[in-house]
Design a protein around this motif. Sequence first.
Motif, PDB file in Angstrom:
ATOM      1  N   THR A  84       0.838  -1.194   0.000  1.00 15.15           N
ATOM      2  CA  THR A  84       0.000   0.000   0.000  1.00 15.15           C
ATOM      3  C   THR A  84       0.875   1.246   0.000  1.00 15.15           C
ATOM      4  N   LEU A  85       0.636   2.145  -0.923  1.00 14.04           N
ATOM      5  CA  LEU A  85       1.372   3.399  -0.940  1.00 14.04           C
ATOM      6  C   LEU A  85       1.189   4.140   0.378  1.00 14.04           C
ATOM      7  N   PHE A  86       2.261   4.742   0.850  1.00 11.03           N
ATOM      8  CA  PHE A  86       2.318   5.460   2.130  1.00 11.03           C
ATOM      9  C   PHE A  86       2.322   4.508   3.327  1.00 11.03           C
ATOM     10  N   GLY A  87       2.537   3.232   3.071  1.00 11.84           N
ATOM     11  CA  GLY A  87       2.723   2.266   4.149  1.00 11.84           C
ATOM     12  C   GLY A  87       4.186   1.851   4.213  1.00 11.84           C
ATOM     13  N   GLY A  88       4.493   0.906   5.083  1.00 11.52           N
ATOM     14  CA  GLY A  88       5.845   0.377   5.179  1.00 11.52           C
ATOM     15  C   GLY A  88       6.864   1.440   5.524  1.00 11.52           C
ATOM     16  N   ASN A  89       8.061   1.295   4.953  1.00  8.44           N
ATOM     17  CA  ASN A  89       9.174   2.181   5.289  1.00  8.44           C
ATOM     18  C   ASN A  89       9.739   2.796   4.011  1.00  8.44           C
ATOM     19  N   PRO A  90       9.668   4.118   3.855  1.00 10.36           N
ATOM     20  CA  PRO A  90      10.213   4.737   2.645  1.00 10.36           C
ATOM     21  C   PRO A  90      11.736   4.734   2.660  1.00 10.36           C
ATOM     22  N   GLY A 119      10.619 -23.376  18.582  1.00  7.06           N
ATOM     23  CA  GLY A 119      10.907 -24.579  17.820  1.00  7.06           C
ATOM     24  C   GLY A 119      10.425 -24.516  16.380  1.00  7.06           C
ATOM     25  N   ASN A 120       9.856 -23.387  15.980  1.00  7.96           N
ATOM     26  CA  ASN A 120       9.387 -23.220  14.608  1.00  7.96           C
ATOM     27  C   ASN A 120      10.472 -22.556  13.764  1.00  7.96           C
ATOM     28  N   SER A 121      10.304 -22.613  12.442  1.00 10.20           N
ATOM     29  CA  SER A 121      11.268 -21.977  11.559  1.00 10.20           C
ATOM     30  C   SER A 121      10.642 -20.936  10.637  1.00 10.20           C
ATOM     31  N   SER A 122       9.318 -20.896  10.555  1.00  6.65           N
ATOM     32  CA  SER A 122       8.630 -19.970   9.665  1.00  6.65           C
ATOM     33  C   SER A 122       7.663 -19.123  10.474  1.00  6.65           C
ATOM     34  N   PHE A 123       7.663 -17.803  10.218  1.00  5.69           N
ATOM     35  CA  PHE A 123       6.914 -16.884  11.069  1.00  5.69           C
ATOM     36  C   PHE A 123       6.237 -15.793  10.250  1.00  5.69           C
ATOM     37  N   THR A 124       5.094 -15.328  10.752  1.00  4.55           N
ATOM     38  CA  THR A 124       4.535 -14.050  10.332  1.00  4.55           C
ATOM     39  C   THR A 124       4.877 -13.038  11.421  1.00  4.55           C
ATOM     40  N   ALA A 125       5.295 -11.857  11.013  1.00  7.15           N
ATOM     41  CA  ALA A 125       5.759 -10.855  11.969  1.00  7.15           C
ATOM     42  C   ALA A 125       5.143  -9.514  11.623  1.00  7.15           C
ATOM     43  N   ARG A 126       4.999  -8.682  12.632  1.00  5.80           N
ATOM     44  CA  ARG A 126       4.486  -7.330  12.420  1.00  5.80           C
ATOM     45  C   ARG A 126       5.326  -6.348  13.211  1.00  5.80           C
ATOM     46  N   GLN A 127       5.707  -5.249  12.542  1.00  4.97           N
ATOM     47  CA  GLN A 127       6.384  -4.159  13.241  1.00  4.97           C
ATOM     48  C   GLN A 127       5.329  -3.103  13.563  1.00  4.97           C
ATOM     49  N   LEU A 128       5.224  -2.763  14.844  1.00  2.00           N
ATOM     50  CA  LEU A 128       4.093  -1.973  15.334  1.00  2.00           C
ATOM     51  C   LEU A 128       4.364  -0.470  15.302  1.00  2.00           C
ATOM     52  N   SER A 129       4.919   0.033  14.209  1.00  2.00           N
ATOM     53  CA  SER A 129       5.073   1.473  14.064  1.00  2.00           C
ATOM     54  C   SER A 129       3.771   2.066  13.531  1.00  2.00           C
ATOM     55  N   LYS A 130       3.729   3.396  13.415  1.00  2.00           N
ATOM     56  CA  LYS A 130       2.517   4.038  12.898  1.00  2.00           C
ATOM     57  C   LYS A 130       2.214   3.602  11.475  1.00  2.00           C
ATOM     58  N   ARG A 131       3.255   3.438  10.649  1.00  2.00           N
ATOM     59  CA  ARG A 131       3.043   2.997   9.267  1.00  2.00           C
ATOM     60  C   ARG A 131       2.828   1.491   9.204  1.00  2.00           C
ATOM     61  N   GLY A 132       3.495   0.773  10.084  1.00  2.00           N
ATOM     62  CA  GLY A 132       3.265  -0.650  10.236  1.00  2.00           C
ATOM     63  C   GLY A 132       3.613  -1.481   9.016  1.00  2.00           C
ATOM     64  N   CYS A 133       3.725  -2.776   9.230  1.00  2.00           N
ATOM     65  CA  CYS A 133       3.938  -3.691   8.112  1.00  2.00           C
ATOM     66  C   CYS A 133       3.801  -5.111   8.604  1.00  2.00           C
ATOM     67  N   ASP A 134       3.623  -6.016   7.654  1.00  2.00           N
ATOM     68  CA  ASP A 134       3.638  -7.455   7.914  1.00  2.00           C
ATOM     69  C   ASP A 134       4.753  -8.064   7.078  1.00  2.00           C
ATOM     70  N   LEU A 135       5.514  -8.947   7.685  1.00  2.00           N
ATOM     71  CA  LEU A 135       6.602  -9.618   7.001  1.00  2.00           C
ATOM     72  C   LEU A 135       6.464 -11.125   7.192  1.00  2.00           C
ATOM     73  N   HIS A 136       7.024 -11.854   6.252  1.00  2.00           N
ATOM     74  CA  HIS A 136       7.162 -13.294   6.430  1.00  2.00           C
ATOM     75  C   HIS A 136       8.641 -13.588   6.597  1.00  2.00           C
ATOM     76  N   CYS A 137       8.978 -14.349   7.633  1.00  2.00           N
ATOM     77  CA  CYS A 137      10.372 -14.648   7.939  1.00  2.00           C
ATOM     78  C   CYS A 137      10.549 -16.154   8.065  1.00  2.00           C
ATOM     79  N   GLU A 138      11.690 -16.640   7.581  1.00  2.00           N
ATOM     80  CA  GLU A 138      11.965 -18.070   7.665  1.00  2.00           C
ATOM     81  C   GLU A 138      13.432 -18.286   7.979  1.00  2.00           C
ATOM     82  N   LEU A 139      13.699 -19.107   8.988  1.00  2.00           N
ATOM     83  CA  LEU A 139      15.064 -19.453   9.348  1.00  2.00           C
ATOM     84  C   LEU A 139      15.530 -20.599   8.456  1.00  2.00           C
TER      85      LEU A 139
END
Length: 268
Positions: free
Chosen positions: A14-20, A226-246
């Motif tokens: 989404t435009l104006f979301g995430g981190n510029p 004990g998991n290797s795959s995650f959904t993550a969220r950074q709780l800033s005002k702009r916010g975002c969702d990431l998928h992370c995998e070890l």
Amino acid sequence: MQIPIYQIDAFTNTLFGGNPAAVMPLERWLPDEVLQAIAAENNLSETAFFVPTHEREDADFHIRWFTPTAEVPLCGHATQAAAWVVFNKYEWPHVKVRFQSKSGLLSVLRRPDDSLELDFPNLAYEPCSTPELIKAAMPEAPDNAFFVPNDTNYMVVLDSENAVGAAAPDLQSLSLLGNQGLIITAKGDQCDFVSRYFAPGVGIDEDPVTGSIHSVLTPYWAQQTGNSSFTARQLSKRGCDLHCELRGDRVAISGHAVFFMEGSVQLP
């Protein structure tokens, strides 16, 4: 001298979301003081500069990242933004672009859904007592923390997502950490884990989205769950969702990026 510049919103669809992030492709490196001055003028959490690496077979570009006040050894969102520029403005013929950096070789994979997957190092962390500067800035911080030596950050784990969202550390106190930032994290309510990141000592009061901290958050939460795959969220005002995998000694961090603007920088 005119140099192209792009601004990309990273880790968002989404435009104006995430981190510029600002991205500047170069033919050759400019003096460090000029790179730093450009980053200060952009006044974004990071500006990425990259040049072709014609002399290397294992990397396509050499990348560096600057905050408004300092060069940093690793940056996720500006790497994703730089990859977006390569894929979309360079008519890049490959599904992967490889960057040589101060943190070693990094790559970004363009997935079929146009999300961009970063291949980053698995960053080690060490238990430590919470520094007094952090306790002064955030009295609710626990007595024990973690230090991330290869990314000059501290990490504290709080009891809940609500505690992470409600945290209001004193930024003036945190700025005394200098080039060391503070990651706060907890188990998530609607995702696997949440985080926020503060680095006022290098000109970033609170970063909207910080891909690189997930290089330590992912192995930490893998050890806890004990998991290797995650959904993550950074709780800033702009916010975002990431998928992370070890993935062994590497961490995959993925999300979308959105184009905002392009132009040129005029240098004498």
